[in-house]
Design a protein around this motif. Structure first.
Motif, PDB file in Angstrom:
ATOM      1  N   ASP A 219      33.191 -62.399   2.943  1.00  0.00           N
ATOM      2  CA  ASP A 219      31.938 -62.495   1.882  1.00  0.00           C
ATOM      3  C   ASP A 219      30.994 -61.163   1.322  1.00  0.00           C
ATOM      4  N   TYR A 220      31.201 -59.957   1.928  1.00  0.00           N
ATOM      5  CA  TYR A 220      30.088 -58.922   1.624  1.00  0.00           C
ATOM      6  C   TYR A 220      29.931 -59.144   0.536  1.00  0.00           C
ATOM      7  N   ASP A 221      30.410 -59.262  -0.198  1.00  0.00           N
ATOM      8  CA  ASP A 221      30.299 -59.295  -1.967  1.00  0.00           C
ATOM      9  C   ASP A 221      29.880 -60.282  -2.403  1.00  0.00           C
ATOM     10  N   GLY A 231      24.116 -59.905   5.552  1.00  0.00           N
ATOM     11  CA  GLY A 231      25.045 -59.500   4.909  1.00  0.00           C
ATOM     12  C   GLY A 231      25.731 -58.330   4.488  1.00  0.00           C
ATOM     13  N   THR A 232      25.786 -56.825   5.529  1.00  0.00           N
ATOM     14  CA  THR A 232      25.479 -55.566   4.997  1.00  0.00           C
ATOM     15  C   THR A 232      26.627 -55.933   6.584  1.00  0.00           C
ATOM     16  N   SER A 233      26.562 -54.430   6.528  1.00  0.00           N
ATOM     17  CA  SER A 233      27.188 -53.800   7.904  1.00  0.00           C
ATOM     18  C   SER A 233      26.325 -52.728   8.363  1.00  0.00           C
ATOM     19  N   MET A 234      24.832 -52.331   8.324  1.00  0.00           N
ATOM     20  CA  MET A 234      24.456 -51.733   8.522  1.00  0.00           C
ATOM     21  C   MET A 234      24.800 -50.764   9.280  1.00  0.00           C
ATOM     22  N   LEU A 235      25.600 -49.732   9.294  1.00  0.00           N
ATOM     23  CA  LEU A 235      26.693 -48.685   9.633  1.00  0.00           C
ATOM     24  C   LEU A 235      25.831 -47.659   9.393  1.00  0.00           C
ATOM     25  N   HIS A 335      16.937 -53.482   3.935  1.00  0.00           N
ATOM     26  CA  HIS A 335      18.267 -53.249   3.006  1.00  0.00           C
ATOM     27  C   HIS A 335      17.968 -52.953   1.450  1.00  0.00           C
ATOM     28  N   ASN A 336      19.921 -52.906   1.072  1.00  0.00           N
ATOM     29  CA  ASN A 336      19.762 -51.665  -0.231  1.00  0.00           C
ATOM     30  C   ASN A 336      18.541 -52.795  -1.353  1.00  0.00           C
ATOM     31  N   ARG A 337      19.132 -54.403  -1.101  1.00  0.00           N
ATOM     32  CA  ARG A 337      18.783 -54.993  -2.480  1.00  0.00           C
ATOM     33  C   ARG A 337      16.849 -54.065  -2.776  1.00  0.00           C
TER      34      ARG A 337
END
Ligand code: FAD
Length: 472
Positions: A219-221, A231-235, A335-337
Protein backbone atom coordinates in the motif's frame (compact mmCIF):
# COMPACT_ATOMS: atom_id res chain seq x y z
CA UNK A 1 52.23 -15.46 2.30
CA UNK A 2 48.60 -14.41 1.73
CA UNK A 3 48.06 -11.15 -0.12
CA UNK A 4 46.92 -8.35 2.13
CA UNK A 5 44.32 -5.67 1.41
CA UNK A 6 42.96 -2.64 3.20
CA UNK A 7 39.19 -2.16 3.03
CA UNK A 8 38.38 1.50 3.59
CA UNK A 9 34.75 1.79 4.67
CA UNK A 10 32.98 5.12 4.18
CA UNK A 11 29.28 5.08 3.42
CA UNK A 12 29.14 1.30 3.17
CA UNK A 13 29.12 0.28 6.83
CA UNK A 14 28.12 -3.34 6.25
CA UNK A 15 29.55 -6.82 5.72
CA UNK A 16 26.84 -8.28 3.44
CA UNK A 17 26.55 -7.17 -0.18
CA UNK A 18 29.79 -5.26 0.14
CA UNK A 19 31.75 -5.62 -3.12
CA UNK A 20 34.86 -3.87 -1.76
CA UNK A 21 35.09 -6.35 1.11
CA UNK A 22 34.30 -9.30 -1.15
CA UNK A 23 37.09 -8.36 -3.57
CA UNK A 24 39.57 -7.96 -0.72
CA UNK A 25 38.60 -11.32 0.80
CA UNK A 26 39.06 -13.01 -2.56
CA UNK A 27 42.66 -11.83 -2.49
CA UNK A 28 43.54 -12.85 1.09
CA UNK A 29 43.87 -11.19 4.49
CA UNK A 30 42.02 -7.99 5.22
CA UNK A 31 42.14 -4.96 7.50
CA UNK A 32 38.93 -2.93 7.70
CA UNK A 33 39.31 0.74 8.55
CA UNK A 34 37.02 3.71 9.09
CA UNK A 35 38.51 7.21 9.19
CA UNK A 36 36.79 10.04 11.04
CA UNK A 37 37.89 12.79 8.68
CA UNK A 38 37.13 16.37 9.76
CA UNK A 39 36.58 17.25 6.09
CA UNK A 40 33.27 15.37 6.24
CA UNK A 41 31.63 18.00 8.50
CA UNK A 42 28.87 15.69 9.70
CA UNK A 43 26.07 17.21 11.78
CA UNK A 44 25.18 16.28 15.37
CA UNK A 45 22.49 13.68 14.60
CA UNK A 46 24.68 12.06 11.95
CA UNK A 47 27.53 11.71 14.44
CA UNK A 48 25.16 10.06 16.91
CA UNK A 49 24.20 7.58 14.19
CA UNK A 50 27.79 7.04 13.16
CA UNK A 51 28.82 6.09 16.70
CA UNK A 52 26.09 3.49 16.99
CA UNK A 53 26.67 2.16 13.49
CA UNK A 54 30.42 1.75 14.03
CA UNK A 55 29.79 0.05 17.38
CA UNK A 56 27.49 -2.46 15.66
CA UNK A 57 29.92 -3.02 12.81
CA UNK A 58 32.81 -3.47 15.25
CA UNK A 59 30.86 -6.24 16.99
CA UNK A 60 29.98 -7.89 13.67
CA UNK A 61 33.67 -7.85 12.69
CA UNK A 62 34.76 -9.23 16.07
CA UNK A 63 32.26 -12.08 15.72
CA UNK A 64 34.13 -13.01 12.52
CA UNK A 65 37.57 -12.84 14.04
CA UNK A 66 38.52 -9.38 12.73
CA UNK A 67 38.95 -5.93 14.18
CA UNK A 68 37.40 -2.76 12.78
CA UNK A 69 40.27 -0.26 12.87
CA UNK A 70 39.29 3.32 13.72
CA UNK A 71 41.47 6.28 12.89
CA UNK A 72 40.84 9.99 13.16
CA UNK A 73 42.34 12.68 10.92
CA UNK A 74 43.20 13.39 7.33
CA UNK A 75 42.36 10.37 5.15
CA UNK A 76 44.97 11.43 2.61
CA UNK A 77 47.69 10.90 5.22
CA UNK A 78 46.15 7.97 7.11
CA UNK A 79 45.10 5.58 4.32
CA UNK A 80 48.42 5.34 2.41
CA UNK A 81 50.36 5.14 5.67
CA UNK A 82 48.16 2.36 7.08
CA UNK A 83 48.12 0.45 3.79
CA UNK A 84 51.92 0.55 3.63
CA UNK A 85 52.32 -0.43 7.29
CA UNK A 86 50.25 -3.63 6.89
CA UNK A 87 51.96 -4.50 3.60
CA UNK A 88 48.76 -4.14 1.57
CA UNK A 89 48.97 -4.48 -2.18
CA UNK A 90 45.57 -2.89 -2.74
CA UNK A 91 43.10 -0.58 -1.01
CA UNK A 92 39.45 -1.38 -1.76
CA UNK A 93 36.63 1.13 -1.21
CA UNK A 94 33.15 1.97 -2.41
CA UNK A 95 32.90 4.70 -5.03
CA UNK A 96 32.11 8.14 -3.66
CA UNK A 97 29.87 10.83 -5.15
CA UNK A 98 30.19 13.55 -2.48
CA UNK A 99 32.50 16.33 -3.67
CA UNK A 100 34.73 16.34 -0.57
CA UNK A 101 35.24 12.59 -0.76
CA UNK A 102 35.89 12.65 -4.49
CA UNK A 103 38.70 15.14 -3.88
CA UNK A 104 40.05 13.00 -1.03
CA UNK A 105 39.93 9.97 -3.33
CA UNK A 106 41.94 11.74 -6.02
CA UNK A 107 44.60 12.66 -3.47
CA UNK A 108 44.63 9.22 -1.85
CA UNK A 109 44.91 7.57 -5.28
CA UNK A 110 47.99 9.68 -6.07
CA UNK A 111 49.60 8.96 -2.70
CA UNK A 112 48.96 5.23 -3.03
CA UNK A 113 50.32 5.17 -6.55
CA UNK A 114 53.52 6.81 -5.34
CA UNK A 115 53.93 3.88 -2.92
CA UNK A 116 53.07 1.27 -5.55
CA UNK A 117 49.77 0.34 -3.89
CA UNK A 118 46.60 -0.16 -5.95
CA UNK A 119 43.31 1.65 -5.27
CA UNK A 120 40.18 -0.15 -6.44
CA UNK A 121 36.79 1.44 -6.10
CA UNK A 122 33.62 -0.57 -6.42
CA UNK A 123 30.04 0.40 -7.17
CA UNK A 124 28.45 0.24 -3.76
CA UNK A 125 26.32 3.17 -2.57
CA UNK A 126 24.47 3.75 -5.83
CA UNK A 127 22.84 1.85 -8.66
CA UNK A 128 25.12 3.41 -11.26
CA UNK A 129 28.30 5.37 -11.61
CA UNK A 130 27.01 8.88 -12.32
CA UNK A 131 28.83 9.07 -15.64
CA UNK A 132 27.09 5.92 -16.90
CA UNK A 133 23.60 7.36 -17.33
CA UNK A 134 23.54 9.59 -20.43
CA UNK A 135 20.77 10.90 -22.65
CA UNK A 136 20.44 9.53 -26.17
CA UNK A 137 22.49 12.50 -27.40
CA UNK A 138 25.19 11.69 -24.81
CA UNK A 139 24.18 14.54 -22.49
CA UNK A 140 23.33 14.75 -18.80
CA UNK A 141 19.72 14.36 -17.68
CA UNK A 142 18.24 17.43 -16.00
CA UNK A 143 14.75 16.01 -15.53
CA UNK A 144 13.76 13.12 -13.27
CA UNK A 145 11.22 11.23 -15.41
CA UNK A 146 13.44 10.31 -18.39
CA UNK A 147 16.31 9.69 -15.96
CA UNK A 148 14.19 7.24 -14.00
CA UNK A 149 13.10 5.53 -17.20
CA UNK A 150 16.76 5.05 -18.14
CA UNK A 151 17.44 3.61 -14.68
CA UNK A 152 14.55 1.16 -14.88
CA UNK A 153 15.79 0.00 -18.28
CA UNK A 154 19.44 -0.36 -17.35
CA UNK A 155 19.55 -1.43 -13.71
CA UNK A 156 20.16 -5.06 -12.92
CA UNK A 157 20.98 -5.42 -9.24
CA UNK A 158 23.98 -7.61 -8.64
CA UNK A 159 23.50 -11.06 -7.12
CA UNK A 160 23.53 -11.20 -3.32
CA UNK A 161 26.93 -11.38 -1.62
CA UNK A 162 26.58 -13.08 1.76
CA UNK A 163 28.38 -11.61 4.75
CA UNK A 164 31.62 -13.57 5.24
CA UNK A 165 31.56 -16.19 7.98
CA UNK A 166 35.16 -15.40 8.91
CA UNK A 167 37.39 -12.48 8.07
CA UNK A 168 41.08 -13.43 8.00
CA UNK A 169 42.61 -10.36 9.60
CA UNK A 170 46.07 -9.08 10.50
CA UNK A 171 47.04 -8.90 14.15
CA UNK A 172 48.25 -5.87 16.07
CA UNK A 173 46.92 -3.02 13.97
CA UNK A 174 46.41 -0.05 16.29
CA UNK A 175 42.98 1.52 16.53
CA UNK A 176 41.39 4.47 18.32
CA UNK A 177 38.70 3.64 20.88
CA UNK A 178 35.27 4.68 19.61
CA UNK A 179 34.37 6.24 22.98
CA UNK A 180 37.39 8.57 22.69
CA UNK A 181 35.82 10.17 19.63
CA UNK A 182 33.00 11.59 21.81
CA UNK A 183 30.42 11.43 19.05
CA UNK A 184 27.46 11.05 21.41
CA UNK A 185 25.90 14.14 23.01
CA UNK A 186 26.35 14.38 26.76
CA UNK A 187 25.34 17.68 28.31
CA UNK A 188 22.60 18.01 27.30
CA UNK A 189 21.85 14.49 26.09
CA UNK A 190 19.35 15.28 23.34
CA UNK A 191 19.43 11.80 21.82
CA UNK A 192 16.70 10.06 23.85
CA UNK A 193 14.19 10.22 20.99
CA UNK A 194 16.79 8.94 18.55
CA UNK A 195 17.56 5.96 20.78
CA UNK A 196 13.82 5.17 21.01
CA UNK A 197 13.35 5.35 17.25
CA UNK A 198 16.36 3.71 15.65
CA UNK A 199 18.62 0.70 15.69
CA UNK A 200 21.66 1.76 13.65
CA UNK A 201 23.70 -1.01 12.04
CA UNK A 202 23.24 -3.80 9.57
CA UNK A 203 20.86 -5.88 11.70
CA UNK A 204 18.62 -2.87 12.29
CA UNK A 205 18.56 -2.14 8.56
CA UNK A 206 17.59 -5.70 7.71
CA UNK A 207 14.84 -5.61 10.30
CA UNK A 208 13.46 -2.33 8.95
CA UNK A 209 13.45 -3.72 5.42
CA UNK A 210 11.72 -6.96 6.42
CA UNK A 211 9.07 -5.06 8.35
CA UNK A 212 8.40 -2.72 5.43
CA UNK A 213 8.21 -5.50 2.86
CA UNK A 214 5.69 -7.30 5.05
CA UNK A 215 3.53 -4.38 6.16
CA UNK A 216 4.24 -1.39 3.94
CA UNK A 217 5.11 -2.19 0.35
CA UNK A 218 1.69 -3.27 -0.91
CA UNK A 219 0.00 0.00 0.00
CA UNK A 220 3.04 2.25 -0.24
CA UNK A 221 1.59 4.41 -3.02
CA UNK A 222 -1.55 5.07 -0.95
CA UNK A 223 0.01 5.59 2.47
CA UNK A 224 3.34 7.24 1.73
CA UNK A 225 1.93 10.75 1.99
CA UNK A 226 0.24 10.27 5.37
CA UNK A 227 2.67 11.33 8.11
CA UNK A 228 0.36 10.06 10.88
CA UNK A 229 0.91 6.49 9.67
CA UNK A 230 4.05 4.40 9.26
CA UNK A 231 3.55 4.12 5.52
CA UNK A 232 7.15 4.51 4.36
CA UNK A 233 10.18 2.31 4.88
CA UNK A 234 12.24 4.60 7.16
CA UNK A 235 15.28 3.09 5.48
CA UNK A 236 16.87 6.44 4.60
CA UNK A 237 19.54 6.57 7.34
CA UNK A 238 20.40 2.90 6.79
CA UNK A 239 20.76 3.57 3.06
CA UNK A 240 22.71 6.75 3.63
CA UNK A 241 25.29 5.01 5.80
CA UNK A 242 25.30 1.98 3.54
CA UNK A 243 24.22 -0.41 6.27
CA UNK A 244 22.15 -2.03 3.59
CA UNK A 245 23.01 -2.07 -0.11
CA UNK A 246 20.77 -0.34 -2.62
CA UNK A 247 20.99 -3.57 -4.66
CA UNK A 248 19.70 -5.57 -1.70
CA UNK A 249 16.73 -3.25 -1.15
CA UNK A 250 15.84 -3.21 -4.84
CA UNK A 251 16.20 -7.00 -5.16
CA UNK A 252 14.09 -7.69 -2.10
CA UNK A 253 11.31 -5.26 -3.02
CA UNK A 254 11.22 -6.41 -6.62
CA UNK A 255 10.93 -10.04 -5.55
CA UNK A 256 7.84 -9.50 -3.40
CA UNK A 257 4.65 -10.67 -5.05
CA UNK A 258 2.24 -7.83 -4.26
CA UNK A 259 -1.53 -7.75 -4.66
CA UNK A 260 -1.23 -4.55 -6.73
CA UNK A 261 1.85 -3.40 -8.70
CA UNK A 262 1.48 0.28 -7.78
CA UNK A 263 2.97 0.11 -4.28
CA UNK A 264 6.10 -1.64 -5.43
CA UNK A 265 6.55 0.48 -8.53
CA UNK A 266 6.20 3.73 -6.59
CA UNK A 267 8.73 2.54 -4.02
CA UNK A 268 11.31 1.64 -6.68
CA UNK A 269 10.77 5.10 -8.20
CA UNK A 270 11.62 6.69 -4.85
CA UNK A 271 14.89 4.75 -4.77
CA UNK A 272 15.61 6.36 -8.13
CA UNK A 273 14.99 9.84 -6.64
CA UNK A 274 17.91 9.08 -4.37
CA UNK A 275 19.95 8.09 -7.39
CA UNK A 276 18.91 11.25 -9.25
CA UNK A 277 20.02 13.44 -6.34
CA UNK A 278 23.46 11.79 -6.32
CA UNK A 279 23.64 12.21 -10.09
CA UNK A 280 22.83 15.92 -9.78
CA UNK A 281 25.50 16.36 -7.11
CA UNK A 282 28.04 14.55 -9.25
CA UNK A 283 27.41 16.93 -12.11
CA UNK A 284 27.00 20.06 -9.89
CA UNK A 285 29.55 20.01 -7.09
CA UNK A 286 28.20 23.24 -5.54
CA UNK A 287 24.62 21.90 -5.31
CA UNK A 288 24.54 22.55 -1.54
CA UNK A 289 25.21 26.29 -1.96
CA UNK A 290 24.58 27.60 -5.44
CA UNK A 291 21.09 27.62 -6.99
CA UNK A 292 21.00 25.63 -10.22
CA UNK A 293 18.83 28.36 -11.75
CA UNK A 294 21.12 31.40 -11.84
CA UNK A 295 18.46 34.07 -11.37
CA UNK A 296 17.76 32.80 -7.83
CA UNK A 297 21.08 34.29 -6.76
CA UNK A 298 19.29 37.67 -6.94
CA UNK A 299 16.28 36.58 -4.85
CA UNK A 300 15.53 39.23 -2.19
CA UNK A 301 15.68 36.81 0.74
CA UNK A 302 14.99 38.08 4.25
CA UNK A 303 17.49 38.02 7.06
CA UNK A 304 15.04 37.08 9.83
CA UNK A 305 16.79 35.28 12.69
CA UNK A 306 13.71 35.27 14.97
CA UNK A 307 11.55 33.63 12.33
CA UNK A 308 14.31 31.14 11.54
CA UNK A 309 14.58 30.26 15.23
CA UNK A 310 10.80 29.82 15.54
CA UNK A 311 10.89 27.46 12.56
CA UNK A 312 13.84 25.49 13.94
CA UNK A 313 12.18 25.07 17.32
CA UNK A 314 8.74 24.22 15.98
CA UNK A 315 6.97 27.26 17.43
CA UNK A 316 5.78 29.03 14.27
CA UNK A 317 2.12 28.74 15.28
CA UNK A 318 1.38 26.68 12.14
CA UNK A 319 0.57 23.20 13.54
CA UNK A 320 1.75 20.94 10.70
CA UNK A 321 5.00 22.91 10.38
CA UNK A 322 5.63 22.76 14.12
CA UNK A 323 4.83 19.04 14.24
CA UNK A 324 7.37 18.37 11.48
CA UNK A 325 10.12 20.46 13.05
CA UNK A 326 9.56 18.78 16.43
CA UNK A 327 9.59 15.32 14.84
CA UNK A 328 12.94 16.25 13.30
CA UNK A 329 14.36 17.44 16.61
CA UNK A 330 13.04 14.51 18.60
CA UNK A 331 13.74 11.61 16.23
CA UNK A 332 16.35 12.88 13.75
CA UNK A 333 13.96 12.17 10.87
CA UNK A 334 10.94 13.81 9.30
CA UNK A 335 8.27 12.38 7.03
CA UNK A 336 8.87 13.32 3.37
CA UNK A 337 5.52 15.10 2.92
CA UNK A 338 6.24 17.23 5.97
CA UNK A 339 9.82 17.90 4.84
CA UNK A 340 8.25 19.48 1.76
CA UNK A 341 5.70 21.47 3.79
CA UNK A 342 8.21 22.80 6.34
CA UNK A 343 10.79 23.62 3.65
CA UNK A 344 8.23 25.42 1.52
CA UNK A 345 7.03 27.40 4.53
CA UNK A 346 10.58 28.54 5.28
CA UNK A 347 11.59 29.58 1.77
CA UNK A 348 8.24 30.94 0.63
CA UNK A 349 6.07 32.19 3.50
CA UNK A 350 9.08 33.29 5.56
CA UNK A 351 11.28 34.13 2.55
CA UNK A 352 14.36 32.78 4.31
CA UNK A 353 17.15 31.38 2.07
CA UNK A 354 16.89 27.64 1.44
CA UNK A 355 20.52 27.22 2.46
CA UNK A 356 19.58 28.11 6.06
CA UNK A 357 16.97 25.34 6.11
CA UNK A 358 19.33 22.93 4.43
CA UNK A 359 21.97 23.61 7.10
CA UNK A 360 19.47 22.95 9.92
CA UNK A 361 18.35 19.70 8.33
CA UNK A 362 22.01 18.75 7.86
CA UNK A 363 22.62 19.11 11.58
CA UNK A 364 19.41 17.39 12.73
CA UNK A 365 18.81 14.53 10.29
CA UNK A 366 20.17 11.05 10.92
CA UNK A 367 19.87 10.55 7.15
CA UNK A 368 21.57 13.90 6.32
CA UNK A 369 22.86 13.31 2.84
CA UNK A 370 24.84 15.81 0.80
CA UNK A 371 23.00 14.89 -2.38
CA UNK A 372 19.40 14.26 -1.29
CA UNK A 373 19.33 17.18 1.13
CA UNK A 374 20.72 19.74 -1.31
CA UNK A 375 18.72 18.49 -4.30
CA UNK A 376 15.49 18.42 -2.30
CA UNK A 377 15.94 21.91 -0.88
CA UNK A 378 16.65 23.26 -4.34
CA UNK A 379 13.61 21.39 -5.64
CA UNK A 380 11.30 22.88 -3.00
CA UNK A 381 12.80 26.37 -3.40
CA UNK A 382 12.12 26.23 -7.14
CA UNK A 383 15.72 26.75 -8.14
CA UNK A 384 16.76 23.13 -8.68
CA UNK A 385 16.63 20.60 -11.49
CA UNK A 386 13.11 19.74 -12.50
CA UNK A 387 11.90 21.84 -9.57
CA UNK A 388 8.40 22.63 -8.45
CA UNK A 389 7.69 26.10 -9.88
CA UNK A 390 8.42 28.79 -7.33
CA UNK A 391 4.94 30.28 -7.64
CA UNK A 392 3.34 27.00 -6.54
CA UNK A 393 3.19 27.68 -2.82
CA UNK A 394 2.00 24.99 -0.42
CA UNK A 395 -0.76 26.15 1.88
CA UNK A 396 0.22 24.40 5.13
CA UNK A 397 -3.36 24.41 6.44
CA UNK A 398 -4.75 22.68 3.34
CA UNK A 399 -1.76 20.30 3.33
CA UNK A 400 -2.44 19.43 6.96
CA UNK A 401 -6.15 18.87 6.35
CA UNK A 402 -5.46 16.71 3.32
CA UNK A 403 -2.59 14.56 4.56
CA UNK A 404 -3.24 14.53 8.32
CA UNK A 405 -7.05 14.54 8.21
CA UNK A 406 -7.56 13.01 11.66
CA UNK A 407 -4.73 15.09 13.14
CA UNK A 408 -2.87 12.02 14.43
CA UNK A 409 0.49 13.48 13.40
CA UNK A 410 -0.04 16.97 14.80
CA UNK A 411 -1.45 15.58 18.05
CA UNK A 412 1.60 13.34 18.49
CA UNK A 413 4.17 16.09 18.14
CA UNK A 414 2.20 19.16 19.29
CA UNK A 415 0.43 17.75 22.34
CA UNK A 416 -0.70 21.18 23.55
CA UNK A 417 -3.21 21.13 20.66
CA UNK A 418 -4.27 17.50 21.15
CA UNK A 419 -7.71 18.29 22.58
CA UNK A 420 -8.77 20.52 19.70
CA UNK A 421 -11.42 19.01 17.41
CA UNK A 422 -10.18 17.93 13.96
CA UNK A 423 -11.85 20.88 12.24
CA UNK A 424 -9.83 23.38 14.32
CA UNK A 425 -6.56 21.52 14.55
CA UNK A 426 -4.74 22.79 11.47
CA UNK A 427 -5.77 26.47 11.84
CA UNK A 428 -6.42 27.12 15.52
CA UNK A 429 -6.36 30.92 14.97
CA UNK A 430 -9.64 30.59 13.04
CA UNK A 431 -11.37 28.59 15.80
CA UNK A 432 -14.03 30.23 17.98
CA UNK A 433 -12.79 31.27 21.39
CA UNK A 434 -15.08 28.76 23.12
CA UNK A 435 -13.60 25.86 21.12
CA UNK A 436 -10.08 26.91 22.06
CA UNK A 437 -11.02 27.35 25.70
CA UNK A 438 -12.62 23.93 26.04
CA UNK A 439 -9.47 22.36 24.51
CA UNK A 440 -7.26 24.23 26.98
CA UNK A 441 -5.64 26.32 24.23
CA UNK A 442 -4.79 30.00 24.70
CA UNK A 443 -3.11 31.40 21.60
CA UNK A 444 -0.02 33.39 22.43
CA UNK A 445 0.24 31.54 25.75
CA UNK A 446 -0.10 27.75 25.51
CA UNK A 447 0.56 27.76 21.75
CA UNK A 448 2.02 30.59 19.61
CA UNK A 449 0.05 32.77 17.26
CA UNK A 450 1.25 32.31 13.65
CA UNK A 451 4.54 34.09 12.95
CA UNK A 452 3.06 35.16 9.62
CA UNK A 453 -0.36 35.66 8.11
CA UNK A 454 -0.38 32.92 5.46
CA UNK A 455 -2.05 35.07 2.79
CA UNK A 456 0.35 37.98 3.36
CA UNK A 457 3.34 35.61 3.32
CA UNK A 458 2.22 34.10 0.06
CA UNK A 459 1.79 37.51 -1.57
CA UNK A 460 5.18 38.67 -0.34
CA UNK A 461 6.80 35.54 -1.79
CA UNK A 462 5.14 36.04 -5.15
CA UNK A 463 6.20 39.70 -5.23
CA UNK A 464 9.81 38.71 -4.42
CA UNK A 465 9.70 36.06 -7.11
CA UNK A 466 8.54 38.62 -9.70
CA UNK A 467 11.71 40.63 -9.13
CA UNK A 468 13.96 37.84 -10.39
CA UNK A 469 12.24 37.42 -13.74
CA UNK A 470 9.75 35.17 -15.41
CA UNK A 471 12.18 32.50 -16.52
CA UNK A 472 12.54 31.04 -13.02
P1 FAD B 1 10.69 5.92 1.57
O1 FAD B 1 9.46 6.66 1.15
O2 FAD B 1 10.50 4.60 2.18
O3 FAD B 1 11.63 5.82 0.29
C1 FAD B 1 12.63 4.80 0.17
C2 FAD B 1 13.99 5.43 -0.03
O4 FAD B 1 14.01 6.18 -1.25
C3 FAD B 1 14.38 6.41 1.05
O5 FAD B 1 14.92 5.76 2.16
C4 FAD B 1 15.40 7.30 0.33
O6 FAD B 1 16.66 6.69 0.31
C5 FAD B 1 14.84 7.34 -1.09
N1 FAD B 1 14.02 8.53 -1.28
C6 FAD B 1 12.69 8.66 -1.10
N2 FAD B 1 12.27 9.90 -1.45
C7 FAD B 1 13.37 10.57 -1.85
C8 FAD B 1 13.59 11.89 -2.33
N3 FAD B 1 12.60 12.77 -2.51
N4 FAD B 1 14.85 12.25 -2.64
C9 FAD B 1 15.88 11.38 -2.51
N5 FAD B 1 15.72 10.11 -2.07
C10 FAD B 1 14.48 9.71 -1.74
N6 FAD B 1 16.55 12.12 2.04
C11 FAD B 1 17.71 11.68 2.56
O7 FAD B 1 17.99 10.47 2.50
N7 FAD B 1 18.60 12.54 3.15
C12 FAD B 1 18.36 13.88 3.25
O8 FAD B 1 19.21 14.63 3.76
C13 FAD B 1 17.12 14.37 2.74
N8 FAD B 1 16.79 15.68 2.86
C14 FAD B 1 15.59 16.14 2.36
C15 FAD B 1 15.26 17.50 2.48
C16 FAD B 1 14.05 17.99 2.00
C17 FAD B 1 13.73 19.45 2.10
C18 FAD B 1 13.14 17.09 1.39
C19 FAD B 1 11.83 17.60 0.84
C20 FAD B 1 13.45 15.75 1.25
C21 FAD B 1 14.67 15.25 1.73
N9 FAD B 1 15.01 13.88 1.61
C22 FAD B 1 16.22 13.44 2.12
C23 FAD B 1 14.19 12.96 0.81
C24 FAD B 1 13.10 12.18 1.59
O9 FAD B 1 12.36 13.06 2.39
C25 FAD B 1 13.66 11.06 2.45
O10 FAD B 1 14.54 10.25 1.70
C26 FAD B 1 12.52 10.16 2.96
O11 FAD B 1 11.61 10.93 3.73
C27 FAD B 1 13.11 9.06 3.82
O12 FAD B 1 12.11 8.31 4.42
P2 FAD B 1 11.90 6.78 4.04
O13 FAD B 1 13.19 6.07 4.15
O14 FAD B 1 10.77 6.28 4.86
O15 FAD B 1 11.50 6.90 2.52
Amino acid sequence: MMARSLVWLRNDLRLADNPALAAALDAGAVVLVFVLDPAAQWGGAALWWLHRSLAALGQDCAARGAKLVLRRGDSVAIIPELAASIGATTVHAGRAHEPWLRQVDRDVAAALKARGIGFERHRSALMFGAEQIRTKSDGVYGVYTPFSRACFEAFAPRAAIAAPKRIPGIADVASDALEDWHLLPRAPDWAGGLRDTWQPGEAGAQERLAHFLRDGLDDYDRRRNLPGETGTSMLSPHLHWGEIAIDAVWRAADAVVTKRPDGKHTFLKELIWREFAAYLLWHNETLDEVPMKDQFAAMPWRDAPDDLRAWQRGVTGIPIVDAGMRQLWRTGWMHNRVRMITASFLVKHLLIPWQAGEAWFWDCLVDADAASNAASWQWVAGCGADAAPYFRIFNPVLQGEKFDPDGAYVRRFVPELARLPDRALHAPWDAPEAVLRSAGVTLGKTYPRPVIDLKAGRERALAAFKTIGKSA
